[in-house]
Structures are given as C-alpha cells and as structure tokens.
Design a protein around this motif. Sequence first.
Motif, PDB file in Angstrom:
ATOM      1  N   PRO A  24       1.778  12.032  -5.478  1.00 44.74           N
ATOM      2  CA  PRO A  24       1.722  10.964  -6.474  1.00 44.74           C
ATOM      3  C   PRO A  24       0.714  11.291  -7.574  1.00 44.74           C
ATOM      4  N   VAL A  25       1.132  11.109  -8.814  1.00 43.26           N
ATOM      5  CA  VAL A  25       0.246  11.281  -9.962  1.00 43.26           C
ATOM      6  C   VAL A  25      -0.145   9.879 -10.416  1.00 43.26           C
ATOM      7  N   LEU A  26      -1.423   9.548 -10.265  1.00 44.51           N
ATOM      8  CA  LEU A  26      -1.873   8.164 -10.382  1.00 44.51           C
ATOM      9  C   LEU A  26      -2.785   7.933 -11.577  1.00 44.51           C
ATOM     10  N   VAL A  27      -2.516   6.867 -12.304  1.00 42.10           N
ATOM     11  CA  VAL A  27      -3.393   6.407 -13.376  1.00 42.10           C
ATOM     12  C   VAL A  27      -3.936   5.060 -12.922  1.00 42.10           C
ATOM     13  N   VAL A  28      -5.223   5.019 -12.588  1.00 41.77           N
ATOM     14  CA  VAL A  28      -5.835   3.804 -12.035  1.00 41.77           C
ATOM     15  C   VAL A  28      -6.735   3.161 -13.085  1.00 41.77           C
ATOM     16  N   ASN A  29      -6.376   1.948 -13.469  1.00 41.28           N
ATOM     17  CA  ASN A  29      -7.152   1.229 -14.484  1.00 41.28           C
ATOM     18  C   ASN A  29      -8.183   0.288 -13.881  1.00 41.28           C
ATOM     19  N   ASP A  30      -7.959  -0.140 -12.662  1.00 43.15           N
ATOM     20  CA  ASP A  30      -8.842  -1.098 -11.994  1.00 43.15           C
ATOM     21  C   ASP A  30      -9.221  -0.534 -10.635  1.00 43.15           C
ATOM     22  N   VAL A  31     -10.503  -0.312 -10.410  1.00 47.29           N
ATOM     23  CA  VAL A  31     -10.939   0.290  -9.150  1.00 47.29           C
ATOM     24  C   VAL A  31     -10.573  -0.581  -7.957  1.00 47.29           C
ATOM     25  N   ALA A  32     -10.391  -1.862  -8.173  1.00 47.44           N
ATOM     26  CA  ALA A  32     -10.002  -2.757  -7.076  1.00 47.44           C
ATOM     27  C   ALA A  32      -8.633  -2.403  -6.519  1.00 47.44           C
ATOM     28  N   HIS A  33      -7.834  -1.728  -7.315  1.00 45.19           N
ATOM     29  CA  HIS A  33      -6.497  -1.320  -6.864  1.00 45.19           C
ATOM     30  C   HIS A  33      -6.519  -0.027  -6.058  1.00 45.19           C
ATOM     31  N   ALA A  34      -7.606   0.728  -6.161  1.00 46.84           N
ATOM     32  CA  ALA A  34      -7.619   2.090  -5.633  1.00 46.84           C
ATOM     33  C   ALA A  34      -7.362   2.168  -4.134  1.00 46.84           C
ATOM     34  N   ARG A  35      -8.125   1.468  -3.350  1.00 44.44           N
ATOM     35  CA  ARG A  35      -7.976   1.600  -1.890  1.00 44.44           C
ATOM     36  C   ARG A  35      -6.625   1.090  -1.400  1.00 44.44           C
ATOM     37  N   PRO A  36      -6.192  -0.132  -1.793  1.00 41.58           N
ATOM     38  CA  PRO A  36      -4.876  -0.572  -1.305  1.00 41.58           C
ATOM     39  C   PRO A  36      -3.733   0.314  -1.787  1.00 41.58           C
ATOM     40  N   LEU A  37      -3.871   0.880  -2.987  1.00 42.43           N
ATOM     41  CA  LEU A  37      -2.856   1.792  -3.493  1.00 42.43           C
ATOM     42  C   LEU A  37      -2.792   3.042  -2.628  1.00 42.43           C
ATOM     43  N   ALA A  38      -3.941   3.601  -2.326  1.00 41.77           N
ATOM     44  CA  ALA A  38      -3.992   4.786  -1.473  1.00 41.77           C
ATOM     45  C   ALA A  38      -3.452   4.493  -0.086  1.00 41.77           C
ATOM     46  N   GLU A  39      -3.816   3.348   0.463  1.00 44.44           N
ATOM     47  CA  GLU A  39      -3.347   2.972   1.803  1.00 44.44           C
ATOM     48  C   GLU A  39      -1.828   2.845   1.834  1.00 44.44           C
ATOM     49  N   ALA A  40      -1.254   2.278   0.782  1.00 39.01           N
ATOM     50  CA  ALA A  40       0.205   2.108   0.728  1.00 39.01           C
ATOM     51  C   ALA A  40       0.908   3.455   0.651  1.00 39.01           C
ATOM     52  N   LEU A  41       0.383   4.354  -0.170  1.00 37.70           N
ATOM     53  CA  LEU A  41       1.008   5.667  -0.326  1.00 37.70           C
ATOM     54  C   LEU A  41       0.885   6.502   0.944  1.00 37.70           C
ATOM     55  N   VAL A  42      -0.280   6.463   1.563  1.00 32.95           N
ATOM     56  CA  VAL A  42      -0.481   7.212   2.814  1.00 32.95           C
ATOM     57  C   VAL A  42       0.424   6.652   3.904  1.00 32.95           C
ATOM     58  N   ALA A  43       0.510   5.324   3.997  1.00 31.74           N
ATOM     59  CA  ALA A  43       1.370   4.695   5.003  1.00 31.74           C
ATOM     60  C   ALA A  43       2.828   5.063   4.780  1.00 31.74           C
ATOM     61  N   GLY A  44       3.195   5.294   3.513  1.00 32.65           N
ATOM     62  CA  GLY A  44       4.566   5.663   3.196  1.00 32.65           C
ATOM     63  C   GLY A  44       4.869   7.131   3.388  1.00 32.65           C
ATOM     64  N   GLY A  45       3.854   7.910   3.739  1.00 32.10           N
ATOM     65  CA  GLY A  45       4.096   9.320   4.031  1.00 32.10           C
ATOM     66  C   GLY A  45       3.705  10.288   2.934  1.00 32.10           C
ATOM     67  N   LEU A  46       2.922   9.812   1.951  1.00 35.09           N
ATOM     68  CA  LEU A  46       2.451  10.676   0.869  1.00 35.09           C
ATOM     69  C   LEU A  46       0.923  10.728   0.902  1.00 35.09           C
ATOM     70  N   PRO A  47       0.342  11.627   1.695  1.00 36.89           N
ATOM     71  CA  PRO A  47      -1.111  11.639   1.881  1.00 36.89           C
ATOM     72  C   PRO A  47      -1.908  12.310   0.766  1.00 36.89           C
ATOM     73  N   ALA A  48      -1.298  13.212   0.012  1.00 34.24           N
ATOM     74  CA  ALA A  48      -2.016  13.907  -1.066  1.00 34.24           C
ATOM     75  C   ALA A  48      -1.929  13.065  -2.336  1.00 34.24           C
ATOM     76  N   LEU A  49      -3.071  12.691  -2.893  1.00 29.98           N
ATOM     77  CA  LEU A  49      -3.119  11.749  -4.010  1.00 29.98           C
ATOM     78  C   LEU A  49      -3.858  12.355  -5.193  1.00 29.98           C
ATOM     79  N   GLU A  50      -3.210  12.433  -6.332  1.00 30.11           N
ATOM     80  CA  GLU A  50      -3.848  12.951  -7.542  1.00 30.11           C
ATOM     81  C   GLU A  50      -4.214  11.794  -8.463  1.00 30.11           C
ATOM     82  N   VAL A  51      -5.505  11.562  -8.631  1.00 32.18           N
ATOM     83  CA  VAL A  51      -5.984  10.529  -9.549  1.00 32.18           C
ATOM     84  C   VAL A  51      -6.331  11.195 -10.864  1.00 32.18           C
ATOM     85  N   THR A  52      -5.608  10.861 -11.917  1.00 33.75           N
ATOM     86  CA  THR A  52      -5.852  11.499 -13.206  1.00 33.75           C
ATOM     87  C   THR A  52      -7.115  10.942 -13.854  1.00 33.75           C
TER      88      THR A  52
END
Length: 216
Positions: A24-52
């Motif tokens: 996932p190529v991620l553009v995060v505007n609000d740090v409050a979204h970061a952890r739940p976003l990562a948790e959702a992606l990891v739970a879905g089977g995408l553990p490698a996360l690119e934060v631009t």
Amino acid sequence: MTRITGKDASVKNRELAALAPIIPVLVVNDVAHARPLAEALVAGGLPALEVTLRTPAALDAIRAMAEVPGGVVGAGTLVTPQDVADAVAAGAKFGVSPGATASLIAACEEHGLPLLAGASTATEAMAMLERGYDMLKFFPAETSGGAPALKAIGAPLPQIGFCPTGGVSPKNANDYLSLPNVLCAGGSWVAPADKVESGDWTGIESLAREAAKLER
C-alpha cells in the motif's frame, strides 16, 4: 547504525516483496488515522506499508504504524539525505524513492535503510545494478509504458526484480504481477482517501483482502 550495501538492500527488499503482492502506498494527513489504518491493512493481509513523506503528519504516522504488530512500515518519497535520517529516526524499516541520486543512495547505505529506488529506463536500472541493487521500483509505471515496457526491460535485464508503482490499479495489477520480473506492486487504491477520512477501516480491510489474493 549499521551500514548496508546495495546487495544487502536488495535482499531485504526481495524479502519485503515476498510478504504480499501489493505494498500500500499511503498518504496520511491525520496521525490519528495512522494506527487504525495500519491495523486494517495488516489484518487484510498487506503487512508492508509505505507512508509517503508528502504530508506534515507523515513522520508521526510512521512512528504510530511502527508499533502495529505484524506490520513493516517504510517511508516513501525519499528525496534528500535528511529525509532518510528523519525516516530512520521515526522507525522506518525500508525506504522508497521516485528516483536515485548518489547522495540519497549513500545516506540510505550509511543509515542501514534498505532502499527501493525508482527507475523507469534500462540505463537507470543498469546504473543501480552496478551498485548492487537488483530490486527496484518501476516508476511512474503507467506513464512509462506500463506492463509492456517493463516486460521489454526484463528481456535483457532478467536479473532485476521490480515493484511497479504509479497508476497500478485493480484493473491492471494482474498485467504487472504476471511478469516474471515483477515481485510485487505498489498501489494506493487499498486505502482510498474517502474511506480513510471517514474511518471506514472495515472497508479498507476488505480492499486489502482482495489485493492480497492477487496472484503473481
């Protein structure tokens, strides 16, 4: 701080690519979204996360995502040596760049940060190969000729593996992933802005699950 070589970086990047077909190529505007976003992606089977590194919240987002069990967070859009230092300090485990300069490569090697460097031509790919990098980012993928161009590059340079990014979508992901020189692909569609802003983590996890099923 442990220095790494291009060969070391490529080994790490190939291990990263093996985790899932899509990064996932991620553009995060609000740090409050970061952890739940990562948790959702990891739970879905995408553990490698690119934060631009395109927003003021990016480094704090990397710090938050680095604490998510099962995730491997990296920093994208690395352009300067300072970007590298900041990314490593925030907890990034890998770096991604749109291209490659001597100073950026040196900074990543000095900081021990595996670099997935961008290349869109045979000459750029060969220059990185000379430095030991045999796992690269093909960017911008679609406007650089798409899957046909990457297939053509692979004919004389079969030893280089690629992660195409830039215009990759559910409609063309299989075109890339079916190529023998493509190890994974980068995509932003698994975390659309509207779902992130609304906190639709279930929807994002569902998109991640579909992406994780893509064959390569």
